[in-house]
Design a protein around this motif. Structure first.
Motif, PDB file in Angstrom:
ATOM      1  N   GLU A 294       0.828  -1.212   0.000  1.00 49.46           N
ATOM      2  CA  GLU A 294       0.000   0.000   0.000  1.00 49.46           C
ATOM      3  C   GLU A 294       0.866   1.268   0.000  1.00 49.46           C
ATOM      4  O   GLU A 294       0.647   2.205   0.766  1.00 49.46           O
ATOM      5  CB  GLU A 294      -1.003  -0.014   1.157  1.00 49.46           C
ATOM      6  CG  GLU A 294      -1.933  -1.234   1.077  1.00 49.46           C
ATOM      7  CD  GLU A 294      -3.162  -1.121   1.956  1.00 49.46           C
ATOM      8  OE1 GLU A 294      -3.789  -0.052   1.949  1.00 49.46           O
ATOM      9  OE2 GLU A 294      -3.483  -2.098   2.647  1.00 49.46           O
ATOM     10  N   TYR A 403      -1.998  -1.802   8.720  1.00 51.88           N
ATOM     11  CA  TYR A 403      -2.910  -2.345   7.713  1.00 51.88           C
ATOM     12  C   TYR A 403      -4.273  -2.710   8.314  1.00 51.88           C
ATOM     13  O   TYR A 403      -4.899  -3.695   7.914  1.00 51.88           O
ATOM     14  CB  TYR A 403      -2.270  -3.551   7.019  1.00 51.88           C
ATOM     15  CG  TYR A 403      -0.964  -3.206   6.327  1.00 51.88           C
ATOM     16  CD1 TYR A 403      -0.949  -2.404   5.186  1.00 51.88           C
ATOM     17  CD2 TYR A 403       0.268  -3.666   6.806  1.00 51.88           C
ATOM     18  CE1 TYR A 403       0.235  -2.072   4.543  1.00 51.88           C
ATOM     19  CE2 TYR A 403       1.476  -3.352   6.166  1.00 51.88           C
ATOM     20  CZ  TYR A 403       1.441  -2.547   5.039  1.00 51.88           C
ATOM     21  OH  TYR A 403       2.626  -2.219   4.404  1.00 51.88           O
ATOM     22  N   GLN A 446      -6.973  -8.767   4.001  1.00 52.22           N
ATOM     23  CA  GLN A 446      -6.142  -7.761   3.340  1.00 52.22           C
ATOM     24  C   GLN A 446      -6.500  -7.603   1.864  1.00 52.22           C
ATOM     25  O   GLN A 446      -6.454  -6.503   1.329  1.00 52.22           O
ATOM     26  CB  GLN A 446      -4.658  -8.111   3.519  1.00 52.22           C
ATOM     27  CG  GLN A 446      -4.181  -7.995   4.971  1.00 52.22           C
ATOM     28  CD  GLN A 446      -4.276  -6.567   5.504  1.00 52.22           C
ATOM     29  OE1 GLN A 446      -3.830  -5.624   4.860  1.00 52.22           O
ATOM     30  NE2 GLN A 446      -4.874  -6.395   6.681  1.00 52.22           N
ATOM     31  N   ARG A 450      -7.747  -4.002   0.320  1.00 49.33           N
ATOM     32  CA  ARG A 450      -7.136  -3.330  -0.844  1.00 49.33           C
ATOM     33  C   ARG A 450      -8.151  -3.162  -1.976  1.00 49.33           C
ATOM     34  O   ARG A 450      -8.127  -2.155  -2.685  1.00 49.33           O
ATOM     35  CB  ARG A 450      -5.909  -4.120  -1.311  1.00 49.33           C
ATOM     36  CG  ARG A 450      -4.796  -4.160  -0.256  1.00 49.33           C
ATOM     37  CD  ARG A 450      -3.490  -4.713  -0.795  1.00 49.33           C
ATOM     38  NE  ARG A 450      -3.499  -6.138  -1.056  1.00 49.33           N
ATOM     39  CZ  ARG A 450      -3.032  -7.075  -0.232  1.00 49.33           C
ATOM     40  NH1 ARG A 450      -2.529  -6.745   0.953  1.00 49.33           N
ATOM     41  NH2 ARG A 450      -3.055  -8.354  -0.570  1.00 49.33           N
TER      42      ARG A 450
END
Lengths: 577, 280
Positions: A294, A403, A446, A450
């Motif tokens: 990221e 995250y 995750q 995203r």
């Protein structure tokens, strides 16, 4: 005169060819600058042979009293400083019976490939007049002749000459001005001499416009490896980034360049690299890392003919598939394409803002036809300002989780130096804290995080330029937009109302808005400059095209001309009837 | 980025530089010793943890940033030096350490190694050399002897001469070249302190045995030897010394004052001033 189609707003197109050292491109650049000073819009493209220096070249210049976004279908005038190897450019020199061909009186006649159409040839004493002036050059006499044909003033021509030749010594510059004076009366003013007067116009290439977009967006770090046709973007930024508290670093290769950009961005600085297809292929590995970790960054791909080394000096829109699908794994990222030379500035500024806001990768697909062409344009508008990179705010009441999942997928990204929220950016799949993890639940969490960042993006109105109404619809992207807009205007004027949807944001695709824009279209063509119809295939995969849509795709290296698109559309409709 | 130095920095001890994450390394792996030596060096230098960035690629040793209480980036295979170079250029006030193994640094990352030596940014590069690819289970690396026949990919050996990191760093223009041993954390820690303080690109080549795939390297303990004659400062003398070396000499081999890389500088301009240059 056929060029004088519209007596209120005349326009035209000329080309200059010549062997290296004869100054074909310089002559055209001075003419463009003079047109710009006179308030005339213009577009200048160049075609070069394979030699690095000293090879033959051709410059094509279209001018009008309104913005010029593509080349015309035919030449009003062709100047041959010489005819050496001109056969190599015959595809780029659309002469017809109404084209005026100029050459020196001492020159051999043009080859049959140029005169077979019946074009008139007129010989001028270019070399003889130049020989009367110490240091005189035939191309500068020709510049005066062309200036006269265009109705340009001596003042505009000499000021433009001074500007383009600024790096030359005083004697060379003075000889140039004496030559253009000697040439001014050689040709009478043509019927397509443009009407000027527009104020505040800019003179820039697509690569320069992209560089300015980066500066406007606050980019402060660029690392890159030289590659045609992207190098000028880097050369324009190199002296200007330090003026904006930034820097440019020449990397050892594209693998290094993209990782340097990732490192700078990790450090909290908006960062960018520019390349072409072969370089983008090498950078794909790093782009996956940026998506997974990221770390925001922007890559400008100034596309050229591919695959492999392909055709480095000429254009094509054939890297879309790589830009969309080249990353391994599920790796959501942005793909944008500027719709013209000035739009390179807007699209770059917007791309940097989007990448920073969403902490991901943005690939911007420019191409040689935009990057290395120069235009007289209205100053480009500023891009919408987006919320900047999310950073931790105030004291943390729990251990920092880089995250951590969130509603819109974004999570705070501190830069080194901020205490209390140290973290390790990870290319391995990780949990919310950044610790490597191969657990299914962490992977899912995750990936979803995203994906959510892009799925939730509201791009506003800038995802496309939409013009016109009608049941006929041309969908296009990037540099083909200029020719498509003009083709649609001609079809509409001919009683076949045509709308255009030119995509600036290709990923994530604004599906709902695109379906709405396509609503009611009975005939749909997807126009692009590659063999496979890469956008066409992508739009089908995205389930936005009705079954009757068809591809209008062909490879480069020649950019689309509007007449070609009009003919293809009419031909298909007649077949259907 | 305006964070002032933590008032407790001077009281930090080596263990305060450990993140608490348990290493993935095998018992007996030399990398444990490198981690101990590194945290000791950081405590000695009293470096604020938030101003420290540890950058790595892929491999067993590249897992190290996760085990240190600092900022870090665990990137892709072979590109750590490039990523670190971008970070250091953008944030010159940070202390940037690059960590990795012999495969990461000298095979897939070989080109970046050459150019990092040439570029001479103020980086410390710690290469943990175990002469094998451990994470992919025992293939020959660039520093493996040509006749090592235990790898399934190269059952008759690679037949290729070893890559000599110190000689190549010297040829590529590095100004600080040292060798340490994971079995000597105190000596290695001293080398790391000196490397971090060196104002330029500093290579610390660390011999770190892999007990799993190269168990014979347990004998390194008896084969390493310290050279305390001090570093060469002349590249020609250093080249002779390094070429004649058996690869087991520990200490600072070469140190030379060089001008570190510096970004181009220019007087500030406004955007409007730059845009005025584009007027037709």
């Amino acid at each position: 005169m056929p060029c004088n189609r519209d007596p209120v707003a005349p326009e035209g197109m000329l080309a200059i060819t010549g062997a290296g050292g004869h100054g074909a491109l310089t002559t055209a650049q001075i003419l463009l600058a003079a047109l710009g000073r006179a308030g005339v819009h213009g577009l200048l493209t160049r075609a070069a042979g394979p030699q690095i220096r000293g090879g033959e070249s051709a410059a094509t210049l279209r001018f009008a009293s309104r913005p010029v976004a593509c080349m015309a279908d035919r030449l009003d005038l062709l100047l041959g400083l010489d005819w050496a190897n001109v056969e190599r450019f015959v595809d780029e020199l659309p002469v017809d019976a109404d084209t005026l061909i100029l050459q020196d009186v001492a020159s051999v006649p043009p080859p049959p490939c140029l005169t077979g159409c019946g074009a008139r040839v007129r010989a001028l004493p270019l070399a003889a007049r130049a020989a009367e002036i110490p240091g005189g050059r035939a191309n500068m006499v020709a510049l005066g002749a062309l200036g006269g044909w265009l109705g340009l003033s001596h003042a505009a021509l000499s000021a433009a000459s001074e500007r383009v030749l600024a790096s030359k010594d005083a004697a060379t510059r003075a000889a140039a001005i004496a030559c253009l004076e000697a040439g001014l009366g050689l040709v009478e003013q043509g019927g397509c001499a443009p009407v000027g007067g527009a104020a505040g116009l800019w003179n820039l290439s697509g690569n320069e416009a992209a560089g300015l977009g980066a500066l406007r967006a606050g980019v402060r770090f660029v690392a890159a490896y030289p590659i045609t046709p992207a190098t000028e973007l880097l050369e324009w930024l190199a002296p200007r980034l330090p003026q904006r508290d930034g820097q440019l670093l020449q990397a050892e290769d594209e693998l290094a360049a993209v990782n340097m950009v990732i490192g700078a961005s990790f450090g909290g600085v908006a960062a960018l690299t520019a390349t072409s297809g072969p370089g983008l292929s090498l950078m794909v590995e790093g782009l996956g890392l940026a998506v997974a970790s990221e770390t925001p960054l922007v890559v400008v791909d100034v596309q050229r003919g591919g695959p492999s080394t392909g055709i480095p000096t000429k254009t094509e829109q054939s890297d879309l598939g790589l830009a969309l699908y080249g990353l391994h794994g599920d790796a959501p990222h942005l793909v944008l394409a500027p719709l013209g030379i000035a739009d390179c500035c807007f699209t770059l500024e917007w791309a940097v803002g989007l990448a920073e806001h969403l902490q991901t990768v943005a690939i911007v697909l420019s191409d040689q036809a935009l990057g290395q062409s120069r235009a007289i344009v209205d100053p480009p508008p500023r891009a919408p300002q987006l919320p900047s990179r999310l950073v931790p705010d105030g004291p943390l009441d729990a251990p920092f989780q880089r995250y951590a999942p969130s509603v819109d997928g974004r999570s705070p990204m501190p830069a080194p130096g901020r205490s209390g929220c140290r973290y390790v950016a990870e290319g391995l799949e990780h949990d919310a804290s950044g610790t490597p993890s191969s657990l299914a639940a962490d992977h899912r969490q995750q990936l979803d995080k995203r994906a959510r960042k892009l799925d939730g993006l509201d791009p506003g109105p800038d995802w496309a330029e939409i013009r016109g109404r009608g049941t006929r619809c041309l969908v296009t992207w990037g540099s083909s937009a200029g020719a498509v807009f003009e083709a649609a205007a001609r079809l509409t004027a001919a009683g076949r109302p045509t709308r255009v949807i030119a995509l600036r944001l290709i990923a994530p695709l604004a599906r709902a808005a695109l379906r709405e824009a396509l609503d009611g279209a009975a005939w749909i063509w997807v126009v692009e400059l590659n063999q496979d119809g890469q956008l066409f295939a992508h739009l089908h995969a995205q389930r936005v095209l009705p079954p009757q849509a068809r591809a209008l795709a062909r490879p480069g290296p020649l950019a689309w001309r509007p007449g070609e698109i009009v003919a293809a559309v009419l031909d298909a409709e007649e077949t259907d009837d | 980025m305006t964070e002032s130095q933590s008032p407790t920095t001077s009281t930090l001890r080596a263990r305060d530089y450990k993140s608490g994450v348990t290493p993935v390394w095998c018992p007996g792996c030399g990398h444990h010793g490198v981690l101990a030596a590194l945290t000791r060096a950081l405590a000695h230098l009293e470096l604020p943890r938030e101003r420290l960035a540890l950058i790595s690629g892929i491999g067993c040793s590249s897992r190290l940033p996760a085990y240190v209480a600092a900022y870090g980036f665990h990137g892709v295979h072979g590109r750590a030096l490039a990523l670190a170079g971008g970070l250091k250029a953008a944030r010159p006030e940070l202390t940037v350490l690059v960590l990795g193994g012999d495969g990461d640094g000298f095979s897939i990352g070989g080109n970046h190694f050459l150019h990092a030596c040439r570029r001479n940014q103020d980086l410390t590069y710690v290469v943990m050399d175990n002469e094998v690819y451990g994470m992919t289970k025992g293939q020959a690396s660039p520093t493996t002897a040509p006749d090592w026949q235990q790898a399934k990919l190269t059952p008759h050996g690679t037949g290729m001469p070893r890559f000599l990191p110190t000689a190549i760093a010297l040829a590529a223009g590095a100004g600080f070249i040292a060798r340490g041993f994971s079995g000597d954390p105190a000596g290695l820690s001293r080398l790391l302190v000196e490397a971090i303080e060196y104002p330029g690109f500093a290579l610390v080549h660390v011999l770190t045995p892999c007990p799993t795939f190269r168990p014979e390297h347990r004998d390194w303990k008896g084969r390493v030897h310290v050279d305390d004659t001090g570093p060469s400062t002349d590249p020609v003398a250093a080249a002779r010394r390094i070429q004649a070396d058996d690869g087991k000499t520990l200490g600072l081999l070469f140190r030379r004052a060089l001008t570190p890389w510096r970004a181009e500088q220019a007087p500030a301009c406004t955007l409007e001033e730059i845009e005025s240059g584009l007027l037709a």
